[in-house]
Design a protein around this motif. Structure first.
Motif, PDB file in Angstrom:
ATOM      1  N   TYR A  37     -56.185  24.225  28.424  1.00 49.35           N
ATOM      2  CA  TYR A  37     -56.351  23.857  27.033  1.00 49.35           C
ATOM      3  C   TYR A  37     -55.524  23.339  26.067  1.00 49.35           C
ATOM      4  O   TYR A  37     -55.836  22.983  25.038  1.00 49.35           O
ATOM      5  N   HIS A  38     -54.167  23.605  26.408  1.00 49.77           N
ATOM      6  CA  HIS A  38     -53.258  23.274  25.517  1.00 49.77           C
ATOM      7  C   HIS A  38     -52.243  22.062  26.152  1.00 49.77           C
ATOM      8  O   HIS A  38     -51.442  21.531  25.382  1.00 49.77           O
ATOM      9  N   ALA A  39     -52.177  22.159  27.434  1.00 49.93           N
ATOM     10  CA  ALA A  39     -51.217  21.080  28.002  1.00 49.93           C
ATOM     11  C   ALA A  39     -51.915  19.736  28.326  1.00 49.93           C
ATOM     12  O   ALA A  39     -52.903  19.637  28.561  1.00 49.93           O
ATOM     13  N   GLU A  40     -50.842  18.864  28.174  1.00 53.60           N
ATOM     14  CA  GLU A  40     -51.187  17.467  28.663  1.00 53.60           C
ATOM     15  C   GLU A  40     -51.163  17.213  30.043  1.00 53.60           C
ATOM     16  O   GLU A  40     -50.070  17.762  30.812  1.00 53.60           O
TER      17      GLU A  40
ATOM     18  N   ARG B 190     -64.845  23.168  31.160  1.00 53.17           N
ATOM     19  CA  ARG B 190     -64.366  22.983  30.116  1.00 53.17           C
ATOM     20  C   ARG B 190     -63.681  21.650  29.832  1.00 53.17           C
ATOM     21  O   ARG B 190     -64.604  20.794  29.482  1.00 53.17           O
ATOM     22  N   ASN B 191     -62.750  21.319  29.943  1.00 49.82           N
ATOM     23  CA  ASN B 191     -61.881  19.988  30.244  1.00 49.82           C
ATOM     24  C   ASN B 191     -62.455  19.337  31.407  1.00 49.82           C
ATOM     25  O   ASN B 191     -61.533  19.393  32.362  1.00 49.82           O
TER      26      ASN B 191
ATOM     27  N   LYS C 140     -56.349  27.479  32.777  1.00 55.92           N
ATOM     28  CA  LYS C 140     -56.057  28.182  31.528  1.00 55.92           C
ATOM     29  C   LYS C 140     -55.093  27.263  30.670  1.00 55.92           C
ATOM     30  O   LYS C 140     -55.520  26.893  29.546  1.00 55.92           O
ATOM     31  N   GLN C 141     -54.055  26.625  31.415  1.00 52.81           N
ATOM     32  CA  GLN C 141     -53.137  25.943  30.666  1.00 52.81           C
ATOM     33  C   GLN C 141     -53.720  24.484  30.387  1.00 52.81           C
ATOM     34  O   GLN C 141     -53.014  23.718  29.309  1.00 52.81           O
TER      35      GLN C 141
ATOM     36  N   ASP D 273     -45.019  24.988  31.079  1.00 50.38           N
ATOM     37  CA  ASP D 273     -45.569  25.291  29.727  1.00 50.38           C
ATOM     38  C   ASP D 273     -45.924  24.069  28.815  1.00 50.38           C
ATOM     39  O   ASP D 273     -46.857  24.364  28.037  1.00 50.38           O
ATOM     40  N   ASP D 274     -45.184  22.960  29.052  1.00 45.33           N
ATOM     41  CA  ASP D 274     -45.210  21.920  28.209  1.00 45.33           C
ATOM     42  C   ASP D 274     -46.232  20.757  28.691  1.00 45.33           C
ATOM     43  O   ASP D 274     -46.952  20.134  27.782  1.00 45.33           O
ATOM     44  N   GLY D 275     -46.579  21.005  30.164  1.00 40.54           N
ATOM     45  CA  GLY D 275     -47.760  20.052  30.442  1.00 40.54           C
ATOM     46  C   GLY D 275     -47.450  20.179  31.779  1.00 40.54           C
ATOM     47  O   GLY D 275     -46.918  20.817  32.607  1.00 40.54           O
TER      48      GLY D 275
END
Length: 357
Positions: free
Chosen positions: A261-264, A122-123, A258-259, A276-278
């Motif tokens: 997908y949305h984590a920096e 993915r990333n 999975k994190q 949860d934030d990064g």
């Protein structure tokens, strides 16, 4: 995100002596021969969810163990065979070339059994870097401190594979630094293919044979690899171990993946943390320090255990088999056979418990 598990197991007879798998590698497309005779590999198909992967892995392993029972064979979930006589390599052009290039050090690879986790690409840059930072988590599954009977390290497998087998070709078998792009990773593969090819030709190997046996995509045996299959990013750090422990590790690594997908993801300092934030990865030199602690001290290192907790692992949920086996400077051939049988029985009980859950 699809994911799959590959696990290598030693095959022993009723006396605990290493033996050939025989029909065990013929009955299922998910069971394969390994490059040495007394080792086989169980591979799950790609699964979309952890729940599906768990049930598939347990069912396939239960079927494999039942087949082994029919053949009076036992599977052993240990990172090394502890102590044994010589282990024979299956004849192949690829293995012969590796032996020519690596010399006597290639023999170390014959004593290693590991766990490989595959995650759908993915990333990819973030996946490569995060899995690199998680390499010290190998300590969670350390399952053998012995090599050829001698107490070697908390993970004897990781030590002999990385620091002995690839001692003179470190980039072919040891952990790589973080990368900025996938292209950077692929260019490194191209350079290593060229260097391995040159070394092979210097040892008298025909160029046609090299090109037929190797490519830039399969020229390295590093703890993190890019694979064309599925296609995936493969994490190869841990020993083989009990399936309940492998599944716990898979679940937690999958959660980190999975994190992405949305984590920096950022690289800084020497602490490291997944929130949860990064995701903050420590500098690579710090990761290497943790890797050495994982190999030599395992979870006995409080500093390592704290790092793994920060990176998302429930360290108290793990019971590395090395802790149970360790305690002597030397294990005899007879003792090694007894231990292999004991942990073969543990494997069966572990699967039975998983089937009931």
């Amino acid at each position: 995100m699809q994911k799959s598990i590959e696990v290598e197991y030693w095959v022993v007879d009723q006396d605990g002596a290493l033996t050939k798998p025989g029909e065990l590698t013929n009955y299922s497309e998910f069971v394969e021969e390994e490059f040495v005779y007394p080792l086989l590999e169980l591979k799950t198909p790609p699964c979309e969810s952890y729940a599906a992967l768990r049930s598939t892995f347990v069912e396939l392993l239960d079927e494999l163990l039942s087949k082994a029972d029919e053949l009076d064979k036992t599977l052993v979930p240990l990172g090394t065979p502890l102590n044994s006589g010589p282990i024979e390599v299956r004849p192949s052009k690829r293995s012969r070339i590796q032996k020519r290039v690596l010399g006597d050090n290639f023999a170390y690879a014959k004593y290693c059994a590991g766990t490989h986790l595959h995650f759908e690409k993915r990333n990819v840059t973030d996946q490569l870097n995060v899995l690199t930072s998680l390499d010290p988590a190998l300590a969670l599954l350390n399952s053998s401190p012995y090599f050829r009977g001698e107490r070697t390290a908390n993970s004897a497998r990781a030590y002999i594979y990385r620091q002995k087998c690839y001692e003179y070709f470190p980039l072919h078998g040891q952990l790589w630094d973080y990368v900025n792009t996938v292209g950077q990773w692929e260019r490194q593969l191209d350079r290593l293919f060229d260097s391995f090819k040159e070394a092979s030709m210097n040892e008298g190997v025909n160029e046609v044979d090299i090109d037929a046996s190797f490519s830039p995509q399969d020229i390295v045996w590093t703890p993190v690899r890019l694979r064309d299959e599925m296609p995936t990013v493969e994490w190869r750090a841990p020993d083989t171990s009990l399936p309940s422990q492998i599944l716990q590790l898979t679940k937690e690594v999958d959660s980190v993946m999975k994190q992405l997908y949305h984590a920096e993801v950022r690289i800084e300092g020497d602490t490291g943390e997944v929130t949860d934030d990064g995701i903050t990865l420590p500098e690579f030199d710090t990761v290497l320090d943790y890797v050495q602690e994982a190999i030599h001290d395992g979870l006995e290192s409080e500093q390592l255990a704290a790092y793994l907790e920060r990176m998302g692992f429930s360290v108290q949920e793990y019971e590395p088999l090395t802790r149970e086996i360790d305690g002597h400077d030397h294990v005899s051939l007879d003792e090694a056979r007894e231990i292999r049988l004991r942990y073969g029985e543990r494997l069966r009980r572990d699967v039975d418990q998983l089937l009931r859950k």
